[in-house]
Design an enzyme around this catalytic site. Structure first.
Site, PDB file in Angstrom:
ATOM      1  N   VAL A  89       8.488 -85.753 -26.173  1.00  0.00           N
ATOM      2  CA  VAL A  89       7.125 -84.727 -26.591  1.00  0.00           C
ATOM      3  C   VAL A  89       7.449 -83.357 -26.337  1.00  0.00           C
ATOM      4  O   VAL A  89       6.612 -82.681 -26.798  1.00  0.00           O
ATOM      5  CB  VAL A  89       6.052 -85.431 -25.206  1.00  0.00           C
ATOM      6  CG1 VAL A  89       5.495 -86.532 -25.895  1.00  0.00           C
ATOM      7  CG2 VAL A  89       6.275 -85.129 -24.069  1.00  0.00           C
ATOM      8  N   ASP A  90       8.655 -83.156 -26.278  1.00  0.00           N
ATOM      9  CA  ASP A  90       9.078 -81.692 -26.071  1.00  0.00           C
ATOM     10  C   ASP A  90       9.218 -81.131 -27.449  1.00  0.00           C
ATOM     11  O   ASP A  90       9.248 -81.987 -28.543  1.00  0.00           O
ATOM     12  CB  ASP A  90      10.430 -81.615 -25.239  1.00  0.00           C
ATOM     13  CG  ASP A  90      11.741 -82.416 -25.772  1.00  0.00           C
ATOM     14  OD1 ASP A  90      12.328 -82.912 -25.165  1.00  0.00           O
ATOM     15  OD2 ASP A  90      12.014 -81.998 -27.296  1.00  0.00           O
TER      16      ASP A  90
ATOM     17  N   CYS B 198     -14.391 -84.650 -31.169  1.00  0.00           N
ATOM     18  CA  CYS B 198     -14.696 -84.414 -32.688  1.00  0.00           C
ATOM     19  C   CYS B 198     -13.111 -85.054 -33.242  1.00  0.00           C
ATOM     20  O   CYS B 198     -12.924 -84.863 -34.360  1.00  0.00           O
ATOM     21  CB  CYS B 198     -14.776 -83.013 -33.114  1.00  0.00           C
ATOM     22  SG  CYS B 198     -13.473 -81.861 -32.782  1.00  0.00           S
TER      23      CYS B 198
ATOM     24  N   ALA C 115      25.069 -86.858 -24.713  1.00  0.00           N
ATOM     25  CA  ALA C 115      24.766 -86.344 -26.011  1.00  0.00           C
ATOM     26  C   ALA C 115      25.085 -85.045 -26.681  1.00  0.00           C
ATOM     27  O   ALA C 115      25.693 -85.225 -27.881  1.00  0.00           O
ATOM     28  CB  ALA C 115      23.195 -86.354 -26.147  1.00  0.00           C
TER      29      ALA C 115
ATOM     30  N   HIS D 229       5.326 -90.579 -29.657  1.00  0.00           N
ATOM     31  CA  HIS D 229       4.776 -90.438 -28.315  1.00  0.00           C
ATOM     32  C   HIS D 229       3.616 -89.184 -28.189  1.00  0.00           C
ATOM     33  O   HIS D 229       3.168 -89.029 -27.290  1.00  0.00           O
ATOM     34  CB  HIS D 229       5.657 -90.759 -27.190  1.00  0.00           C
ATOM     35  CG  HIS D 229       5.954 -91.669 -27.103  1.00  0.00           C
ATOM     36  ND1 HIS D 229       7.198 -92.376 -26.286  1.00  0.00           N
ATOM     37  CD2 HIS D 229       5.746 -93.131 -27.345  1.00  0.00           C
ATOM     38  CE1 HIS D 229       7.334 -93.617 -26.280  1.00  0.00           C
ATOM     39  NE2 HIS D 229       6.652 -94.243 -27.116  1.00  0.00           N
TER      40      HIS D 229
ATOM     41  N   GLY E 230      20.093 -91.313 -26.434  1.00  0.00           N
ATOM     42  CA  GLY E 230      19.626 -90.948 -25.166  1.00  0.00           C
ATOM     43  C   GLY E 230      18.368 -91.716 -24.747  1.00  0.00           C
ATOM     44  O   GLY E 230      17.416 -90.995 -24.103  1.00  0.00           O
TER      45      GLY E 230
END
Ligand code: APR
Length: 225
Positions: free
Chosen positions: A89-90, A116, A212, A105, A171
């Protein structure tokens, strides 16, 4: 060459963003059932807002790393032949230069109005219940997918995986569905780039172990030749 890449918290770990299940990870400090479910939000919205406000406030202080940048380079070369779907979510993929990022996500830097149904880019706290820019009601929540909620646009991922030549998982512990099943949906070759063996490592045709920031740039260099 049609490629689908899935990323998880491990790609952001070397940027200083805590993962969920490694030692001192996010879930070490919290029970996800108390901060990442609709029931938790209904029971104690302030606790949930504080949890996400803290994580949102950290983002400007962390930077994308070589792995994020390598995937942006891959997108620049492959264009629409690359589908990047992230569980994260970053905003580090975007800040590294990726333009097409599928946040299955949701996103920390977004707010969703439960009155709304509007969605807004959002960098500030939600604890003080700011008014929705569209309807004015004070019913904004983090625009992230909680346990028990449905990840965004999984049909798109399924279609891309059925048509891909290669699926690469980077990752992620492979413990949370539906992302953990992607390796089974892939028509093409499968490759895992991860620090440790994941729950699904044996389902991949090939697995490479390491950080990574080393594995991803090296793999992108291989693909781009
Ligand atoms: N380089 C590569 N991989 C790494 C690195 C690194 N520097 N550091 C950690 N990893 C790997 C770990 O070996 C682990 O397999 O990243 C993975 C992190 O696993 P998790 O913490 O479970 O994160 P993730 O797989 O993204 O979680 C999936 O679970 O809680 C939910 O919604 C949350 O999106 C999250 C989902």
């Amino acid at each position: 060459m049609n490629i689908v890449v899935l990323t998880g918290a491990g790609i952001s770990a070397e940027s200083g963003v805590p993962t969920f299940r490694d030692a001192d990870g996010l879930w070490e400090g919290h029970d996800p059932m108390t901060v990442a479910t609709p029931e938790a939000f209904a029971a104690d919205p302030d606790l949930v807002h504080r949890f996400y406000d803290e994580r949102r406030a950290v983002l400007p202080r962390v930077q994308p790393n070589a792995a994020h940048r390598a995937l942006a380079r891959l997108e620049a070369a492959l264009g629409d032949d690359l589908h990047l779907v992230t569980q994260n979510v970053d905003d580090l993929h975007e800040r590294a230069g990726s333009r097409q990022v599928h946040h299955m996500h949701g996103r920390l830097r977004a707010a969703w109005c439960t009155a709304c149904d509007s969605r807004h880019d959002w960098g500030d706290p939600l604890l003080d219940r700011p008014p929705c820019p569209t309807c004015g009601s004070r019913t904004l929540r983090p625009d992230v997918v909680w346990f028990g909620e449905v990840p965004h646009d999984m049909d798109v991922v399924e279609e891309r995986l059925w048509a891909c030549d290669l699926f690469v998982s980077i990752g992620t512990s492979g413990l949370v569905h539906p992302a953990a099943a992607f390796v089974h949906w892939s028509r093409g070759d499968t490759l895992e780039l991860n620090l440790d063996a994941s729950a699904g490592s044996t389902d991949f045709a090939r697995s490479r172990r390491g950080p990574a920031t080393e594995l991803v740039p090296a793999w992108v260099d291989e693909v781009l030749g």
